[in-house]
Each structure stands twice: as structure tokens, then as C-alpha cells.
Design a protein around this motif. Structure first.
Motif, PDB file in Angstrom:
ATOM      1  N   ALA A  11     -16.461 -14.705  37.174  1.00  0.00           N
ATOM      2  CA  ALA A  11     -15.686 -13.711  36.426  1.00  0.00           C
ATOM      3  C   ALA A  11     -15.898 -12.326  37.038  1.00  0.00           C
ATOM      4  CB  ALA A  11     -16.159 -13.709  34.983  1.00  0.00           C
ATOM      5  N   PRO A  12     -14.918 -11.419  36.903  1.00  0.00           N
ATOM      6  CA  PRO A  12     -15.107 -10.072  37.425  1.00  0.00           C
ATOM      7  C   PRO A  12     -16.288  -9.368  36.759  1.00  0.00           C
ATOM      8  CG  PRO A  12     -13.014 -10.251  36.224  1.00  0.00           C
ATOM      9  CD  PRO A  12     -13.616 -11.611  36.252  1.00  0.00           C
ATOM     10  N   THR A  13     -16.939  -8.519  37.550  1.00  0.00           N
ATOM     11  CA  THR A  13     -18.083  -7.776  37.012  1.00  0.00           C
ATOM     12  C   THR A  13     -17.578  -6.746  36.003  1.00  0.00           C
ATOM     13  OG1 THR A  13     -18.967  -7.959  39.207  1.00  0.00           O
ATOM     14  CG2 THR A  13     -20.105  -6.426  37.744  1.00  0.00           C
ATOM     15  N   LEU A  14     -18.291  -6.642  34.910  1.00  0.00           N
ATOM     16  CA  LEU A  14     -17.908  -5.650  33.900  1.00  0.00           C
ATOM     17  C   LEU A  14     -18.661  -4.353  34.200  1.00  0.00           C
ATOM     18  CD1 LEU A  14     -18.028  -8.009  30.793  1.00  0.00           C
ATOM     19  CD2 LEU A  14     -16.006  -7.240  32.042  1.00  0.00           C
ATOM     20  N   GLY A  15     -17.948  -3.258  34.240  1.00  0.00           N
ATOM     21  CA  GLY A  15     -18.530  -1.975  34.644  1.00  0.00           C
ATOM     22  C   GLY A  15     -19.537  -1.452  33.635  1.00  0.00           C
ATOM     23  N   PRO A  16     -20.191  -0.319  33.973  1.00  0.00           N
ATOM     24  CA  PRO A  16     -21.161   0.270  33.041  1.00  0.00           C
ATOM     25  C   PRO A  16     -20.469   0.749  31.764  1.00  0.00           C
ATOM     26  CG  PRO A  16     -20.751   1.722  34.929  1.00  0.00           C
ATOM     27  CD  PRO A  16     -20.002   0.464  35.202  1.00  0.00           C
ATOM     28  N   ILE A  17     -21.222   0.763  30.693  1.00  0.00           N
ATOM     29  CA  ILE A  17     -20.668   1.225  29.407  1.00  0.00           C
ATOM     30  C   ILE A  17     -20.607   2.747  29.436  1.00  0.00           C
ATOM     31  CG2 ILE A  17     -20.924   1.161  26.886  1.00  0.00           C
ATOM     32  CD1 ILE A  17     -20.860  -1.657  28.149  1.00  0.00           C
ATOM     33  N   ARG A  18     -19.413   3.254  29.228  1.00  0.00           N
ATOM     34  CA  ARG A  18     -19.309   4.710  29.131  1.00  0.00           C
ATOM     35  C   ARG A  18     -19.030   5.047  27.666  1.00  0.00           C
ATOM     36  NH1 ARG A  18     -14.935   6.195  33.057  1.00  0.00           N
ATOM     37  NH2 ARG A  18     -14.513   3.987  33.241  1.00  0.00           N
ATOM     38  N   GLY A  20     -19.064   7.156  23.940  1.00  0.00           N
ATOM     39  CA  GLY A  20     -18.498   8.417  23.498  1.00  0.00           C
ATOM     40  C   GLY A  20     -16.993   8.528  23.657  1.00  0.00           C
ATOM     41  N   ARG A  21     -16.321   7.442  24.047  1.00  0.00           N
ATOM     42  CA  ARG A  21     -14.860   7.523  24.140  1.00  0.00           C
ATOM     43  C   ARG A  21     -14.242   7.323  22.765  1.00  0.00           C
ATOM     44  NH1 ARG A  21     -12.455   4.545  28.811  1.00  0.00           N
ATOM     45  NH2 ARG A  21     -13.959   4.720  30.480  1.00  0.00           N
ATOM     46  N   ALA A  22     -13.120   7.932  22.552  1.00  0.00           N
ATOM     47  CA  ALA A  22     -12.421   7.701  21.294  1.00  0.00           C
ATOM     48  C   ALA A  22     -11.518   6.487  21.479  1.00  0.00           C
ATOM     49  CB  ALA A  22     -11.593   8.920  20.953  1.00  0.00           C
ATOM     50  N   VAL A  23     -11.437   5.629  20.467  1.00  0.00           N
ATOM     51  CA  VAL A  23     -10.514   4.502  20.576  1.00  0.00           C
ATOM     52  C   VAL A  23      -9.086   4.996  20.343  1.00  0.00           C
ATOM     53  CG1 VAL A  23     -12.159   2.718  19.848  1.00  0.00           C
ATOM     54  CG2 VAL A  23     -10.737   3.851  18.135  1.00  0.00           C
ATOM     55  N   ALA A  24      -8.133   4.344  20.999  1.00  0.00           N
ATOM     56  CA  ALA A  24      -6.730   4.671  20.762  1.00  0.00           C
ATOM     57  C   ALA A  24      -6.319   3.959  19.470  1.00  0.00           C
ATOM     58  CB  ALA A  24      -5.879   4.200  21.937  1.00  0.00           C
ATOM     59  N   LYS A  25      -6.142   4.726  18.422  1.00  0.00           N
ATOM     60  CA  LYS A  25      -5.858   4.149  17.096  1.00  0.00           C
ATOM     61  C   LYS A  25      -4.623   3.252  17.151  1.00  0.00           C
ATOM     62  CE  LYS A  25      -8.862   5.712  14.083  1.00  0.00           C
ATOM     63  NZ  LYS A  25      -9.736   4.738  13.458  1.00  0.00           N
ATOM     64  N   HIS A  26      -4.664   2.181  16.386  1.00  0.00           N
ATOM     65  CA  HIS A  26      -3.533   1.246  16.298  1.00  0.00           C
ATOM     66  C   HIS A  26      -3.148   0.637  17.640  1.00  0.00           C
ATOM     67  CE1 HIS A  26      -2.825   3.528  12.481  1.00  0.00           C
ATOM     68  NE2 HIS A  26      -2.956   2.273  12.082  1.00  0.00           N
ATOM     69  N   TRP A 106     -19.228  -6.342  25.604  1.00  0.00           N
ATOM     70  CA  TRP A 106     -18.881  -5.194  26.455  1.00  0.00           C
ATOM     71  C   TRP A 106     -17.924  -4.240  25.734  1.00  0.00           C
ATOM     72  CZ3 TRP A 106     -14.434  -4.079  29.827  1.00  0.00           C
ATOM     73  CH2 TRP A 106     -14.723  -3.158  30.852  1.00  0.00           C
ATOM     74  N   TYR A 107     -16.872  -4.804  25.149  1.00  0.00           N
ATOM     75  CA  TYR A 107     -15.913  -3.950  24.436  1.00  0.00           C
ATOM     76  C   TYR A 107     -16.542  -3.345  23.176  1.00  0.00           C
ATOM     77  CZ  TYR A 107     -11.718  -4.768  27.238  1.00  0.00           C
ATOM     78  OH  TYR A 107     -10.789  -4.767  28.239  1.00  0.00           O
ATOM     79  N   ARG A 108     -17.401  -4.125  22.550  1.00  0.00           N
ATOM     80  CA  ARG A 108     -18.059  -3.632  21.335  1.00  0.00           C
ATOM     81  C   ARG A 108     -18.934  -2.429  21.664  1.00  0.00           C
ATOM     82  NH1 ARG A 108     -21.220  -7.958  17.664  1.00  0.00           N
ATOM     83  NH2 ARG A 108     -20.187  -7.516  15.691  1.00  0.00           N
ATOM     84  N   ALA A 109     -19.652  -2.535  22.788  1.00  0.00           N
ATOM     85  CA  ALA A 109     -20.519  -1.417  23.196  1.00  0.00           C
ATOM     86  C   ALA A 109     -19.680  -0.174  23.501  1.00  0.00           C
ATOM     87  CB  ALA A 109     -21.333  -1.822  24.423  1.00  0.00           C
ATOM     88  N   HIS A 110     -18.438  -0.364  23.942  1.00  0.00           N
ATOM     89  CA  HIS A 110     -17.558   0.785  24.175  1.00  0.00           C
ATOM     90  C   HIS A 110     -17.051   1.392  22.870  1.00  0.00           C
ATOM     91  CE1 HIS A 110     -17.086  -0.541  28.435  1.00  0.00           C
ATOM     92  NE2 HIS A 110     -16.813   0.728  28.629  1.00  0.00           N
ATOM     93  N   GLY A 111     -17.036   0.579  21.803  1.00  0.00           N
ATOM     94  CA  GLY A 111     -16.587   1.112  20.513  1.00  0.00           C
ATOM     95  C   GLY A 111     -15.392   0.396  19.901  1.00  0.00           C
TER      96      GLY A 111
END
Ligand code: B12
Ligand code: SF4
Length: 494
Positions: A11-18, A20-26, A106-111
Motif C-alpha cells: 500500500a502507498p506510504t501514508l505521510g506524516p500527520i499534520r 491543526g488543520r480545519a476539516v472542510a465541513k460537510h 491516519w485520517y482520525r489523527a488528522h481530525g
């Protein structure tokens, strides 16, 4: 056997968690996770048509939500985080469960909020729950809008369940516009029926807790979807399109004027009535995927598969061929009545009956099925590493051979079938059809490096479209011929 390019093995490598990003609502992202490819089988099958799960869920997304699609198997690198999705919905099958959980973390750690659904969530909900904010057990089309609405209202639950008894006609159309159209042979994976009249002990349909009565969609709904997607070739992803012959006949009548070609999975009893086979051919059926499973009656009885006797398979295959329908036979190896002779016998039978293609599977006990329970009780399950429950690895102790024999025999079956000699032996008896058969066989079965190139460069549709159009034109001519000779035996081998 071809070696597997790194991006088809890992599987592709998942990049570092950055952070503090805001999620795009909806905004929602639907992900089909990566799974390692079997070098013995054709890489082409992975881009034949997309899974219908994610387009169906996209179709059920409320209009105030934006929805995107990402299939890791299209080899386009790491999944997107920019903009960061509010909700990530991931499909989980047992063979890619580990990858699905990695993506979830990974996505959870991003928010993002993580929703998991799919076959494996139904089989092993407790396991899936450890990796998700919410799980959808069963029909995601019913659950997805409820989950999104609960997220909007800040009252997300951990578990959502829906069975499959709701009338199928209530489902919205799948949203195929979210697909990268250039990446698949055809984007029209379509479903007309759900369930199967059988409940074989090894099939996921017999999973404990899965209630999937046979359901048929309105024929007109199916036709509308096909027309809306505008593709010349349609793949029915039904478990068994032939479970109700009267329905299939009605469907064929509605497909006939469209001038498309199509293929589907059916059980071999679809040949009980030759006029139904003729109707299929006249409506554009060029190929069927048939689960023969085994040539040994004892194995079929043990699996509780209601099917015509294996001694009658050859006559039935000949009937499909007579109407120009190619047969891709699916065979399971390693049942309790199989000894080390099963491999040579199966391949010999396939060659004698000139099956255009075959798929081999090492018997695999999916969790929650009667087969799993039986082998577990007998202490024959070797491990629970789901990665290897992909029907290409031995995960249980066979009765009449060693694990190594089963593993080697499986590899031998594919090597034999994809050999020049076997491809030639299985050519259609109608000499006019041989060239097209050879071209397709070599492109499909002996061109894995080429497939890799096509997939990476998103050229799949561009390269295959002319071949599909050629097959369609040939089939239209064949149909005219059939129309003129209705009721007679025709051998066109399209
Ligand atoms: C198309 C297909 C493929 C395609 C694409 C698969 C993919 N994942 O990309 C190809 C040809 C590549 C393929 C390959 C294989 N496949 Co396949 N495939 C199918 C098929 C025919 C249709 C899938 C589909 O579109 N179903 C229709 C959708 C609508 O149903 P669904 O997936 O169950 O989704 C619903 C719910 O589960 C839920 N849901 C699903 N995902 C999500 C996500 C979220 C967020 C939510 C909320 C809900 C949700 O909602 C959906 C709507 O109700 C199924 C049989 C079938 N009819 O389902 C087999 C099937 C999934 N395949 C199977 C197998 C074994 C394989 C292989 C391992 C076989 C092999 N050795 O080659 C490979 C390996 C691929 C892999 N590791 O997944 C088995 C899986 C058994 C199991 N217990 O996991 C099935 C069930 C066939 C069978 N009868 O045994 N396959
Ligand atoms: S006939 Fe095929 S789809 Fe139906 S239960 Fe058996 S294995 Fe599953």
C-alpha cells in the motif's frame, strides 16, 4: 509467473500527520482500501469495473454534503488530505481490513470522523469498532444518510445496523459521476438482484447475522441506470443474476434494444432452459462467471450447494458456447474430498470443455460462515491473519493433502491455464472467433506488466474501449444471425 510491481504489492506510504488543520465541513471522502495483487491472476480484473458499494453510498449522500471517491488500487499514490474531509467512509473486506484500519487511524489523527462499513464490519463488528467513530452493519445505503445527519446534529452513535429486507426499488441511483472514468474498463457495475437461492457453507452469504432475502429491482430502474452511464459494456455484480429465471428473462427483454454487451455471475442451472440462454445472448450477454466450485459431487453436497451434477456440467457449458457466451469458471481447491489429483483433473476438464477463462480459489473460511465454524471446531484453522484470507493463501489444514501441496497445486493450476499451450487448446471451435479469443486471452492473462502501466497512467479505458467496441459490433452481427436462426444451433464463439 510475473513478479508484482512494488505499488501492487504494498500500500502507498501514508505521510506524516499534520495536525491543526480545519476539516472542510460537510465534505465526505469514500475510500476503497489497497489490497495486494495475486501475481498468478490477471491484474486486469481489478480495473474491470469498480465496486458498487461506494457509488451506492455516494448516491445516498444528502445534497448538502459534498462527496469524493478514492480507490487506492488505482495506484495514484497516497490518499488525499487536502481539503481535509469532515467524514471518511471506508469499505472494509477481510482481505484489506488491516489497511482500512491504518487509513482510519491516519485520517482520525488528522481530525476526520471515521465511518467503517462493508462485509467485514458485518462479520466482525467488535474488531471494526476499535478503529472507527461509527460502524455501519449491513446496508450502507440506508445507514449513510442517517449517520451524516447524526454527525450534523452532534449525536453520532457508535453502531448503526440495517438489514436487507427493505424493497430494493427504494434505493437511489448509485452516483457514478464521482468515479475516475478513465481508470476502469467500464464504470457500469450494476446490480439487479440481491442474494442467492443457495446458501453454500463457504460463501459470505451464509455469514451468521446476515439476513439477505432475494430481492429484485424494477427492470426499468436497471435499464435507466445503464442508459444514464452511457457505456457499451455492463458488468452485473449480482451474486447470482440467474436465481429467478422469470426475472432474468424479463431483464433480457428490456436490455435487448439497448445494443450493449454485458456479463454476469450465474449458477450453471441457468442452462436448465435453453431458451433462456438464447434470450441472454440476444440481449447482449457475451460472458458468464459460473461458480462450478468443484467437479466432485461429495464436495458440493458437503457445501450444501444445490446444483446440477458435475457429470452434466460439460453439456451445459456447450449450450452456453452454442449461444456465443464465454464461460469463466470459478473453482475452489482444497475441499475435504480433494486429494493431490484435484489440480490436474480440474485443469484437464477446463481444457476439454474449452472454458475461455477460469478462476481458482484456495478454499477460504470467511469468519462467521458455517465453514469457519466447522474448521475451527476441528482445530484446522491455522491463523486469523485476515490479510491472507484472499483465496490465494492456505489458511486451514486440508484433509487429504499438505498445505504445501495445496499451495503448489493452486499455483500450478494458474501456470497451466495461462500457458500458451492451454490458451491454444481452449480456442473456440468456430475458426472465425479464434483471433479475437487469442487477442483477448493474451491481453487479459499474459500482460500483467502492461496492465500495471495502464493502471498507473490511467489509460485503462482509452486502451480497452476500441476492443470493447469491436466485441460489441461482432456481437450485434451475431445477434442478427441468431434472430434469423432462432431455435437452431449456432456456433459463433463471440
Ligand atoms: C466487484 C467485486 C470485486 C471487484 C472489486 C472489489 C473491490 N473491493 O474493489 C474485483 C473483481 C477486483 C474483486 C476481487 C476480489 N474479490 Co470480489 N467481489 C465483487 C462483487 C462481485 C461485487 C461487490 C459489490 O459491488 N457489491 C455490491 C455492494 C453494493 O455491496 P457491498 O459491497 O456489500 O456494500 C454494501 C454494504 O456492505 C455496505 N458498505 C460497503 N462499504 C461501505 C462503506 C461505508 C462507509 C458504509 C457506511 C457502508 C458500506 O453498504 C453497501 C450497500 O448496502 C462481490 C460479490 C457481491 N455481489 O457483493 C465480490 C466479493 C466482495 N469478492 C470477494 C472476493 C473473495 C474477492 C477476491 C479476494 C477473490 C480473488 N481471489 O480474486 C478478490 C480480491 C479483492 C479484494 N481483496 O477485495 C468475496 C468477499 C468475501 C468476503 N467475506 O470478504 C465476494 C463477496 C464474492 C463472494 N461471493 O465470495 N471483487
Ligand atoms: S451459489 Fe454462489 S453466490 Fe450463491 S450461495 Fe453459493 S457461492 Fe454464494
Amino acid at each position: 509467473m510475473d513478479s508484482v510491481p512494488a505499488d501492487m504489492a504494498f500500500a502507498p506510504t501514508l505521510g506524516p500527520i499534520r495536525g491543526g488543520r480545519a476539516v472542510a465541513k460537510h465534505s465526505a471522502l469514500l475510500v476503497n482500501p489497497f489490497y495486494a495483487k495475486d501475481p498468478r491472476a490477471s491484474f486486469g480484473k481489478h480495473v474491470l469495473t469498480p465496486t458498487l458499494a461506494l457509488t451506492s453510498i455516494a448516491g445516498a449522500t444528502p445534497p448538502n454534503w459534498e462527496v469524493r471517491y478514492w480507490d487506492e488500487n488505482l495506484l495514484q499514490g497516497s490518499p488525499p488530505v487536502d481539503p481535509l474531509p469532515h467524514v471518511v467512509g471506508i469499505s472494509v473486506h477481510l482481505t484489506f481490513a488491516r489497511r482500512a484500519y491504518e487509513l482510519a487511524a491516519w485520517y482520525r489523527a488528522h481530525g476526520s470522523i471515521i465511518v467503517l462499513g462493508g462485509l467485514h464490519v458485518l462479520s466482525c463488528p467488535e474488531e471494526a469498532l476499535e478503529h472507527a467513530d461509527a460502524i455501519a452493519i449491513g446496508d450502507g445505503v440506508q445507514l449513510w444518510p442517517v449517520i451524516l445527519s447524526d454527525i450534523e446534529q452532534g449525536k453520532l452513535q457508535q453502531r448503526y445496523s440495517a438489514d436487507y429486507s427493505r424493497p430494493y426499488s427504494l434505493d437511489p441511483q448509485p452516483r457514478r459521476a464521482i468515479l475516475p472514468r478513465e481508470s476502469f474498463l467500464t464504470t457500469t457495475s450494476v446490480i439487479a438482484t440481491r442474494g442467492c437461492h443457495n446458501r453454500c457453507g463457504f460463501c459470505y452469504l451464509s455469514t451468521e447475522g446476515l439476513h439477505m432475502p432475494y430481492r429484485m429491482r424494477e427492470v426499468q430502474q436497471v435499464v435507466d441506470e445503464i442508459v444514464a452511464d452511457g457505456q457499451p459494456y455492463v458488468v452485473f455484480v449480482d451474486n447470482n443474476l440467474g436465481s429467478r429465471p422469470a426475472y432474468l428473462r424479463k431483464l433480457c427483454a428490456a436490455l435487448r434494444p439497448l445494443g450493449i454487451i454485458w456479463s454476469a455471475a450465474v449458477t450453471i442451472d441457468v442452462t436448465d432452459d435453453p431458451t433462456l440462454v438464447r434470450d441472454m445472448a440476444q440481449s447482449g450477454c457475451t460472458g458468464v462467471f459460473v461458480g462450478f466450485e468443484s467437479l466432485n459431487e461429495g464436495n458440493l453436497t458437503d457445501a450444501r450447494k444445490r446444483t446440477p451434477a458435475p457429470v452434466d456440467y460439460a453439456r451445459r457449458v456447450a449450450l452456453l458456447h452454442r449461444y456465443g457466451i464465454q464461460v469463466n469458471g470459478s473453482f475452489v481447491l482444497g475441499f475435504d474430498h480433494d486429494g493431490p489429483d484435484v489440480f490436474a483433473r480440474t485443469v484437464q476438464w477446463i481444457e476439454e470443455n474449452r472454458l475461455e477463462c477460469a478462476t481458482f480459489h484456495i478454499l477460504t473460511p470467511y469468519p462467521g460462515t458455517p465453514l469457519f465454524r466447522q474448521l475451527d471446531t476441528q482445530g484446522r484453522i491455522l491463523h486469523r491473519n485476515w490479510d491472507n484470507y484472499d483465496t490465494a493463501h492456505v489458511v486451514f489444514q486440508p484433509k487429504h493433502m499438505s498445505c504445501e501441496e495445496l499451495d503448489r497445486g493452486y499455483a500450478w493450476c494458474y501456470d497451466s491455464l495461462f500457458s500458451h499451450t492451454s490458451i491454444w487448446k481452449r480456442r473456440p471451435s468456430d475458426s472465425r472467433a479464434v483471433l479475437a479469443y487469442l487477442a483477448m486471452s493474451y491481453l487479459y492473462k499474459r500482460s500483467n506488466r502492461f496492465w500495471h502501466l495502464l493502471i498507473r497512467n490511467r489509460l485503462t479505458a482509452a486502451v480497452w474501449r476500441p476492443l470493447i467496441e469491436h466485441s460489441r459490433q461482432r456481437h450485434l452481427k451475431f445477434r442478427q444471425h441468431l434472430d434469423a436462426q432462432t431455435g437452431q444451433y449456432v456456433s459463433a464463439g463471440v
